[in-house]
Design a protein around this motif. Structure first.
Motif, PDB file in Angstrom:
ATOM      1  N   UNK A 282      44.414  42.479  42.559  1.00 37.11           N
ATOM      2  CA  UNK A 282      45.036  41.905  43.823  1.00 37.11           C
ATOM      3  C   UNK A 282      44.917  42.977  44.999  1.00 37.11           C
ATOM      4  N   UNK A 283      45.096  44.156  44.719  1.00 34.93           N
ATOM      5  CA  UNK A 283      44.978  45.280  45.759  1.00 34.93           C
ATOM      6  C   UNK A 283      43.883  46.490  45.740  1.00 34.93           C
ATOM      7  N   UNK A 284      43.914  47.136  44.397  1.00 32.10           N
ATOM      8  CA  UNK A 284      43.297  48.041  44.239  1.00 32.10           C
ATOM      9  C   UNK A 284      41.645  47.779  44.294  1.00 32.10           C
ATOM     10  N   UNK A 285      41.544  46.887  43.774  1.00 33.84           N
ATOM     11  CA  UNK A 285      39.778  46.264  43.772  1.00 33.84           C
ATOM     12  C   UNK A 285      39.493  45.722  45.132  1.00 33.84           C
ATOM     13  N   UNK A 286      40.522  44.969  45.747  1.00 31.08           N
ATOM     14  CA  UNK A 286      40.152  44.474  47.058  1.00 31.08           C
ATOM     15  C   UNK A 286      40.167  45.738  48.154  1.00 31.08           C
ATOM     16  N   UNK A 287      41.055  46.586  47.751  1.00 34.74           N
ATOM     17  CA  UNK A 287      40.972  47.745  48.794  1.00 34.74           C
ATOM     18  C   UNK A 287      39.630  48.579  48.661  1.00 34.74           C
TER      19      UNK A 287
END
Length: 488
Positions: A251-256
């Motif tokens: 949700x966060x790391x890969x999106x970022x």
């Protein structure tokens, strides 16, 4: 009935298209409206506020009278079409046939069609609503207008919506009458020609961001590609090779890690067509040949691509600020502290990494600041306040500076990781190495274009010089006339 609908939204002193105050015409024709829907009520309110005498034709006038301004007279349709010379037809296409009984009373009058078809109806019918209305009432002058203006804009005024009103008709006198009415209501008329243009005018409200479709699909495609690529490297590879569950990073790391890749590539795609266009002009030796259609469309979509690049970069900055707030990040800090205690390390400091992160963050902030400046100056209200040289300096020169800063930001992020074997997971190179290809080509090409030999040639071509062309003049046969002809 008194209320908000009774109060004129604009006074008799009207705002003209140039921003100055314009008086409503001293002698205006009585205006009729056939229909009692939301748009008809807003139209009546605007017309009354603009100083027109309004009569509304309804099938049930007693029930509808309270919804209209008190200054507007609501009556039966037969009575409403008697005296007005200009009548607004504010009803759907399928109801036009109900007016055929009024053909004799409508003869010689101006009918203003304000309807809009649905997307399905627009594809189904080969004839526009206005043309269909004209076929039903051949003795009337049909004008297409006001279909791009919403009921809210009519009530709140042109400052809160689009001021332009496209108008088309086969009758020039009827068109002129409606043009004057549009100006008197505070809007800006745009003459679209004959009634054959009505189909194009009716298609305008059906378009949903037509200039954004290709850039949005491009950004979405890049996001899906880089997200899948980062998923394979950062989540799937640890799970397959080491049995570690890293799916919480989705949700966060890969999106970022995906967003800056998309933003960087999109920014490079803003300036790549300019490089290709310059190279094509150098190869042809002239500027008087059209670019290929794909390149021409690419050049026209640069603004949208740049704004999407800024959007992704801004999201990347916000996601980065959220990284320390994650529970997983707190656990990693605790585990690192415990590991440091167990290994009896009292001081953990890597001078190279400290400097790398400081430079990396500083370059990122500068690049985002430059992108923000580009985004702000692309707004029409800001762009209109700049002259061409100022606008070109911001969008071209500062935009290229933003690309260089983004490249340095990416390089300091990667540092030596591109040369470490452990970074090639599933034999896939680090993501940042994929994004560097196009920007580096652009920067190298821009540097070549600055060389005096290439720069002078490109400048000459853009000023009209042609490599193999020469201007030839045919001398007049008359010798006396030839003596008077100046030679270049």
């Amino acid at each position: 009935t008194s209320g908000k609908m009774d109060k004129p939204l604009i006074s008799h002193h009207l705002v003209d298209s140039d921003g100055s105050l314009a008086e409503a015409p001293s002698e205006v024709p009585k205006v009729g409206i056939l229909g009692s829907g939301d748009f008809a009520r807003s139209l009546a309110t605007r017309l009354v506020g603009s100083g027109f005498s309004v009569v509304v034709g309804s099938r049930n006038p007693k029930r509808m009278a309270g919804l209209f301004p008190s200054a507007a007279r609501v009556t039966l349709q037969e009575e409403a079409v008697g005296s007005p010379e200009v009548i607004f037809v504010a009803m759907f296409r399928e109801h036009y046939s109900t007016l055929c009984g009024l053909s004799d009373q409508l003869a010689g009058k101006i009918l203003v069609d304000v309807s809009n078809p649905t997307e399905r109806e627009h594809l189904q019918h080969h004839q526009s609503n206005a043309e269909y209305l004209a076929s039903l009432f051949p003795t009337c002058a049909v004008v297409k207008a006001f279909n791009v203006i919403s009921a809210w804009t009519l009530q709140s005024g042109p400052r809160d919506g689009n001021r332009q009103v496209p108008i088309c008709s086969d009758q020039s006198e009827a068109k002129r009458t409606v043009l004057e009415m549009v100006r008197a209501m505070g809007f800006t008329p745009v003459d679209m020609g004959s009634l054959a243009s009505a189909r194009e005018v009716e298609a305008m409200p059906l378009r949903l961001f037509p200039g954004w479709k290709v850039p949005a699909l491009l950004a979405l495609g890049l996001f899906i590609f880089f997200y899948a690529y980062n998923f394979v490297r950062d989540v799937l590879e640890p799970y397959v090779q080491e049995g570690k569950n890293k799916f919480y990073k989705l949700p966060v790391f890969v999106v970022n890690t995906t967003l800056p890749c998309v933003a960087y590539v999109l920014l490079s795609l803003v300036y790549l067509p300019g490089v290709l266009a310059a190279a094509l002009q150098l190869r042809r030796g002239t500027k008087y040949q059209r670019f290929p259609d794909w390149l021409d469309h690419w050049l026209q979509h640069r603004k949208q691509i740049g704004l999407l690049s800024f959007f992704c970069a801004a999201l990347h900055a916000l996601y980065s600020l959220c990284l320390p707030l994650r529970r997983s990040h707190r656990y990693d800090l605790v585990n690192l502290a415990v590991k440091q205690v167990l290994t009896n390390k009292s001081h953990l400091w890597n001078e190279e990494e400290v400097w790398r992160m400081e430079i990396y963050l500083s370059l990122g902030v500068l690049a985002l600041g430059m992108l923000s400046l580009l985004a702000v100056t692309s707004l029409p209200s800001i762009a209109n306040s700049l002259n061409w040289r100022e606008f070109s300096f911001v969008q071209s020169t500062l935009g290229f500076v933003a690309l260089v800063l983004s490249t340095l930001h990416t390089l300091t992020y990667g540092w030596t990781r591109a040369f470490e074997e452990s970074r090639y997971k599933f034999f896939l190179p680090p993501t940042f190495t994929l994004t560097l290809l196009v920007p580096c080509v652009i920067i190298l090409a821009k540097g070549l274009f600055l060389l005096p030999c290439i720069s002078r040639r490109l400048t000459k071509i853009r000023r009209g010089w042609e490599k193999d062309g020469s201007i030839r003049f045919t001398l007049p046969v008359d010798h006396a006339l030839a003596q008077k002809t100046s030679h270049v």
